[in-house]
Write a protein that holds these residues in place. Sequence first.
Motif, PDB file in Angstrom:
ATOM      1  N   CYS A 124       0.978  -1.366   0.011  1.00 11.58           N
ATOM      2  CA  CYS A 124       0.189  -0.078  -0.129  1.00 11.58           C
ATOM      3  C   CYS A 124       0.814   1.146  -0.040  1.00 11.58           C
ATOM      4  CB  CYS A 124      -0.972  -0.007   1.295  1.00 11.58           C
ATOM      5  SG  CYS A 124      -2.125  -1.551   1.211  1.00 11.58           S
ATOM      6  N   TYR A 125       1.945   1.229   0.726  1.00 13.72           N
ATOM      7  CA  TYR A 125       3.022   2.247   1.031  1.00 13.72           C
ATOM      8  C   TYR A 125       3.516   2.522  -0.701  1.00 13.72           C
ATOM      9  CZ  TYR A 125       7.647   3.930   1.178  1.00 13.72           C
ATOM     10  OH  TYR A 125       8.820   4.622   0.851  1.00 13.72           O
ATOM     11  N   LEU A 126       3.857   1.686  -0.987  1.00 13.21           N
ATOM     12  CA  LEU A 126       4.668   1.590  -2.397  1.00 13.21           C
ATOM     13  C   LEU A 126       3.610   2.051  -3.416  1.00 13.21           C
ATOM     14  CD1 LEU A 126       7.443   0.987  -3.616  1.00 13.21           C
ATOM     15  CD2 LEU A 126       6.626  -1.090  -4.215  1.00 13.21           C
ATOM     16  N   ILE A 127       2.430   1.670  -3.366  1.00 15.58           N
ATOM     17  CA  ILE A 127       1.572   2.340  -4.627  1.00 15.58           C
ATOM     18  C   ILE A 127       1.319   3.495  -4.479  1.00 15.58           C
ATOM     19  CG2 ILE A 127      -0.808   1.787  -5.481  1.00 15.58           C
ATOM     20  CD1 ILE A 127      -0.639  -0.858  -4.861  1.00 15.58           C
ATOM     21  N   LEU A 128       1.052   4.087  -3.216  1.00 17.11           N
ATOM     22  CA  LEU A 128       0.900   5.575  -3.090  1.00 17.11           C
ATOM     23  C   LEU A 128       1.883   6.351  -3.112  1.00 17.11           C
ATOM     24  CD1 LEU A 128      -1.489   5.310   0.115  1.00 17.11           C
ATOM     25  CD2 LEU A 128      -2.118   5.848  -2.117  1.00 17.11           C
ATOM     26  N   ARG A 129       3.097   5.732  -2.759  1.00 19.72           N
ATOM     27  CA  ARG A 129       4.434   6.713  -2.897  1.00 19.72           C
ATOM     28  C   ARG A 129       4.721   6.868  -4.407  1.00 19.72           C
ATOM     29  NH1 ARG A 129       7.371  10.652  -1.335  1.00 19.72           N
ATOM     30  NH2 ARG A 129       9.741  10.210  -1.232  1.00 19.72           N
ATOM     31  N   VAL A 130       4.610   5.642  -5.180  1.00 26.70           N
ATOM     32  CA  VAL A 130       4.959   6.005  -6.539  1.00 26.70           C
ATOM     33  C   VAL A 130       3.721   6.900  -7.334  1.00 26.70           C
ATOM     34  CG1 VAL A 130       5.128   4.667  -8.851  1.00 26.70           C
ATOM     35  CG2 VAL A 130       6.076   3.676  -6.640  1.00 26.70           C
ATOM     36  N   SER A 131       2.734   6.706  -6.900  1.00 31.92           N
ATOM     37  CA  SER A 131       1.519   7.576  -7.535  1.00 31.92           C
ATOM     38  C   SER A 131       1.802   8.928  -7.121  1.00 31.92           C
ATOM     39  CB  SER A 131       0.236   7.128  -7.049  1.00 31.92           C
ATOM     40  OG  SER A 131      -0.852   8.108  -7.458  1.00 31.92           O
ATOM     41  N   GLY A 132       2.337   9.293  -5.905  1.00 30.11           N
ATOM     42  CA  GLY A 132       2.469  10.654  -5.411  1.00 30.11           C
ATOM     43  C   GLY A 132       3.708  11.196  -6.414  1.00 30.11           C
ATOM     44  N   LEU A 133       4.885  10.335  -6.375  1.00 29.59           N
ATOM     45  CA  LEU A 133       5.830  10.926  -7.186  1.00 29.59           C
ATOM     46  C   LEU A 133       5.405  11.331  -8.521  1.00 29.59           C
ATOM     47  CD1 LEU A 133       8.950   8.964  -5.623  1.00 29.59           C
ATOM     48  CD2 LEU A 133       7.997  11.270  -4.987  1.00 29.59           C
ATOM     49  N   LEU A 134       4.871  10.447  -9.291  1.00 30.80           N
ATOM     50  CA  LEU A 134       4.512  10.514 -10.539  1.00 30.80           C
ATOM     51  C   LEU A 134       3.673  11.757 -10.857  1.00 30.80           C
ATOM     52  CD1 LEU A 134       4.074   6.827 -11.620  1.00 30.80           C
ATOM     53  CD2 LEU A 134       6.222   8.319 -12.178  1.00 30.80           C
ATOM     54  N   GLN A 135       2.589  11.825  -9.973  1.00 30.95           N
ATOM     55  CA  GLN A 135       1.622  12.965 -10.282  1.00 30.95           C
ATOM     56  C   GLN A 135       1.995  14.259  -9.332  1.00 30.95           C
ATOM     57  OE1 GLN A 135      -2.096  11.378  -9.122  1.00 30.95           O
ATOM     58  NE2 GLN A 135      -2.026   9.816 -10.693  1.00 30.95           N
ATOM     59  N   HIS A 136       3.204  14.306  -8.660  1.00 35.97           N
ATOM     60  CA  HIS A 136       3.756  15.352  -7.856  1.00 35.97           C
ATOM     61  C   HIS A 136       2.585  15.672  -6.652  1.00 35.97           C
ATOM     62  CE1 HIS A 136       6.918  16.043 -10.451  1.00 35.97           C
ATOM     63  NE2 HIS A 136       6.337  15.861 -11.629  1.00 35.97           N
ATOM     64  N   ASP A 137       1.996  14.753  -6.172  1.00 34.45           N
ATOM     65  CA  ASP A 137       0.936  14.870  -5.381  1.00 34.45           C
ATOM     66  C   ASP A 137       1.636  14.596  -3.806  1.00 34.45           C
ATOM     67  OD1 ASP A 137      -1.328  15.066  -3.737  1.00 34.45           O
ATOM     68  OD2 ASP A 137      -2.425  13.343  -4.721  1.00 34.45           O
ATOM     69  N   THR A 138       1.864  15.650  -3.042  1.00 35.07           N
ATOM     70  CA  THR A 138       2.451  15.428  -1.685  1.00 35.07           C
ATOM     71  C   THR A 138       1.395  14.903  -0.766  1.00 35.07           C
ATOM     72  OG1 THR A 138       1.785  17.880  -1.313  1.00 35.07           O
ATOM     73  CG2 THR A 138       3.769  17.543  -2.268  1.00 35.07           C
ATOM     74  N   GLN A 139       0.160  15.073  -0.958  1.00 33.10           N
ATOM     75  CA  GLN A 139      -0.711  14.363  -0.116  1.00 33.10           C
ATOM     76  C   GLN A 139      -0.788  12.883  -0.263  1.00 33.10           C
ATOM     77  OE1 GLN A 139      -4.799  15.851  -0.629  1.00 33.10           O
ATOM     78  NE2 GLN A 139      -5.667  14.959   1.347  1.00 33.10           N
ATOM     79  N   SER A 140      -0.805  12.387  -1.309  1.00 32.61           N
ATOM     80  CA  SER A 140      -0.410  11.022  -1.395  1.00 32.61           C
ATOM     81  C   SER A 140       0.786  10.391  -0.743  1.00 32.61           C
ATOM     82  CB  SER A 140      -0.487  10.518  -2.991  1.00 32.61           C
ATOM     83  OG  SER A 140      -1.728  10.741  -3.549  1.00 32.61           O
ATOM     84  N   SER A 141       1.801  11.279  -1.003  1.00 28.16           N
ATOM     85  CA  SER A 141       3.243  10.965  -0.202  1.00 28.16           C
ATOM     86  C   SER A 141       3.096  10.887   1.143  1.00 28.16           C
ATOM     87  CB  SER A 141       4.138  11.777  -1.032  1.00 28.16           C
ATOM     88  OG  SER A 141       4.417  11.630  -2.164  1.00 28.16           O
ATOM     89  N   GLU A 142       2.383  11.673   1.662  1.00 25.19           N
ATOM     90  CA  GLU A 142       2.347  11.824   3.293  1.00 25.19           C
ATOM     91  C   GLU A 142       1.360  10.707   3.452  1.00 25.19           C
ATOM     92  OE1 GLU A 142       3.385  13.792   5.527  1.00 25.19           O
ATOM     93  OE2 GLU A 142       4.349  15.344   4.432  1.00 25.19           O
ATOM     94  N   LEU A 143       0.439  10.481   2.964  1.00 24.39           N
ATOM     95  CA  LEU A 143      -0.446   9.121   3.407  1.00 24.39           C
ATOM     96  C   LEU A 143       0.362   7.858   3.376  1.00 24.39           C
ATOM     97  CD1 LEU A 143      -3.375   8.077   4.028  1.00 24.39           C
ATOM     98  CD2 LEU A 143      -3.937   8.126   1.717  1.00 24.39           C
ATOM     99  N   ALA A 144       1.221   7.874   2.041  1.00 22.30           N
ATOM    100  CA  ALA A 144       2.102   6.670   2.063  1.00 22.30           C
ATOM    101  C   ALA A 144       3.004   6.516   3.415  1.00 22.30           C
ATOM    102  CB  ALA A 144       2.852   6.721   0.881  1.00 22.30           C
ATOM    103  N   PHE A 145       3.505   7.745   3.715  1.00 21.70           N
ATOM    104  CA  PHE A 145       4.285   7.450   4.957  1.00 21.70           C
ATOM    105  C   PHE A 145       3.631   7.123   6.189  1.00 21.70           C
ATOM    106  CE2 PHE A 145       7.337   9.753   2.416  1.00 21.70           C
ATOM    107  CZ  PHE A 145       8.835   8.856   2.619  1.00 21.70           C
TER     108      PHE A 145
END
Length: 759
Positions: A309-330
């Motif tokens: 779950c972390y990896l999917i949200l982290r890759v999605s946040g980096l590709l889309q430059h979405d910091t909110q997804s990266s925060e949720l991933a962490f």
Amino acid sequence: MMDTEEQYRGFLAPSPEYLASVKVFPLIPAIKKDVTANIDSALSWDQLTASDINFALVRPLVFKYAKLKNLAAVYACLVVRAHFLHIAAEDLAFSGIMIARGNLCEIMAMKLLGHISSDRVQLVAVLTSCWSPLAGAPPDIINEVRDALGGDDDDMNDPQCALEVAISSRAKTFLSSPVVQTVVDDIYSGRVVFSMTGHRSVLADNYKPRGIEIYDPRKAPFLDHYRLRVPKYNAILEFLNFAVLMFTFILCLSTRNVNKMDIPEIIFVVFAVSFTLAEYTASKEHGWGIYIANMWNVFDASFILIFICYLILRVSGLLQHDTQSSELAFDILSCGACILFPRLAFFAIRSNIVVIALRGMIAEFVFFMGIAAICFSGLLFTLSTLDGGAHWTMRSIMWLMVQIWFGNTYLSFGQASSFHPFFGPILMTCFAALSNTLLLTILISILSNTFARIDANATQEYLFQFAITTIEGVKSDALFSYQPPFNLMALVILWPSSFVLSPRALHTFNVFLIRLTSFPVLIVIQLYERWFAVGKGFRETGKGAAQSLYHSLPRRIKNVPILDAIMGSSAGDVYDAIFDIECAPDEFDDLFQESDDERPALRSFTSREGLRPQRPLSPLSGKRRPSPSKSPMRDGGPSPGNSPRPRRPVLPQIEPFNSTEIPSLGKASPLAKLFTPRRQQTLSQPDFNAASSATNDARMKRMEAMLEDIRELPVQKLKDEMKELQDRQARIENLLLMLTRGMRNETGSHTTSRHDTLS
């Protein structure tokens, strides 16, 4: 003369050709038929193991299949057991009978191990050889099975060993038996080595399968890559890999960067992906049923789910430059600490009863909470309908119910009127009463019963988990020999090469990569096995020197409590020294010089006083005979030369009479002299009379003891009971005659005479 190969064939492992020729399928319907015909009632485990059922039912079946000398008989018994348990789970009306039949199959498998396996290697072969259930089946049956499976041949070629079937069917008594645990312990420690053929491996290397053999480190190659598959060393390496994974996990969360992936996060992702690949390889090798049966794998699978779950949200946040997804991933990844930290701590206390019972208690808790959540979902919908969205949302009502469930009862009374002035207080009061009084009490009772049940079988449960850990360590997948993160490299290099290289070239390349990536580990293992685990030269030499130095100290110094606690008590050394000394078999023969006729006969418990040594009574006066004076020469005392061994008596001893006749005390007749032994004739008449009197007294005592035992026998008691029954029957007949006198128009005189006759 017997050939050498024929002479030692029983001590060798069965060849692959022999294992391939074993007929497995005919055993399965035969065992099912015999067990079904003999068990037609619900019997418990204690009833099946009782002596009467054992001799009447179990032993004939065991002897019947032991005569076949078929190594797959144990495997077939466990397969039939799994079949009966599957029927018991589907048909509750006959579950008791099916469970009894399954238990009988498990008992047969336990007893067949001792009959089929004649040596240690053959015992390992019975438990670890992979059998196909369709081996030896007719072609029409194979076609029917293929049609039932949808025409897929891959599902038909799925062999398993007896240990795998026992684990998947949870045959805990079979797995915890001493014979099976001996094999499991040998496999776990690496004393017995073998290789299993991979059929479901990600990267299989079946070019050179290794037969079953007893491992000798002095004859093995120095860089033996097969030692990486020993479960004992694999557990240590797994602990180290898990510690490294947790260390990179902490670094990743401490240096979190939502805009890009820095070096600590990249390292953690690499180790986590390699850990996921290792767990996927383990689950694919033996199947999900065996993998999830290990309670440690439940923690690992939970962490892998969090990491995905972390990896999917982290890759999605980096590709889309979405910091909110990266925060949720962490944030999701940080929840993995609740699993990693206990998982690492459980390595040290894995045999504790609390840890063993934890999985069962968690399963019961999750199941009960799920049932409670489904039941109270109706109340959630009712409260949201009554409020109509004016004050409460669905999410806020759920959070309020959770708080009330876990003890905040005052919230139910304070917020009840906000839902409805009449129905709100009633519903919230009922919910508070049910959740805090009834359901929590039931939950605590369920968890207590689960813990008590597992505590009663703590040893069996621990041995069951130990067997799972061991059989998981014996994997044929080539990726299992690589430590993370090198298993990723092996997958990237070897998996495409398996489509191009020949099996021999792939095996050579695989062995080279294993030794290259695990060179330090193989060196440490070989040094340990050659000089510490087998020879123990350094430890034995140091221990012997310390013991010699300790014994050379004065007694006052040796009695110092600290030294005595470190070196051990001297009493244990004395006991060990006594049993280390070897004595000749005839060293103490004088201890057993007593005659056979003077040995105490078999007596009852009430006549034990007859075993006490007493002086013989005089046949005339009834007084005790004075004991004769004992001289060193007659009684076998020490020799004049102060020899430690007693000296043999000079005078010949009187031999006991073998005849049951009592010898005469008078003058012997010529006929008696003729049949009297020469040794007895050489004795003087007073000695002979004394010996005869002593023999007669001993025999009289034995006769008295026998009569006393006869009195204690239940025969006399049975006679008394029979006599009492006869008297009771006579009184009953007399009473019946008196009651039926008027019906038969008999006179009193006739009845009286009849009564006198009966009396």
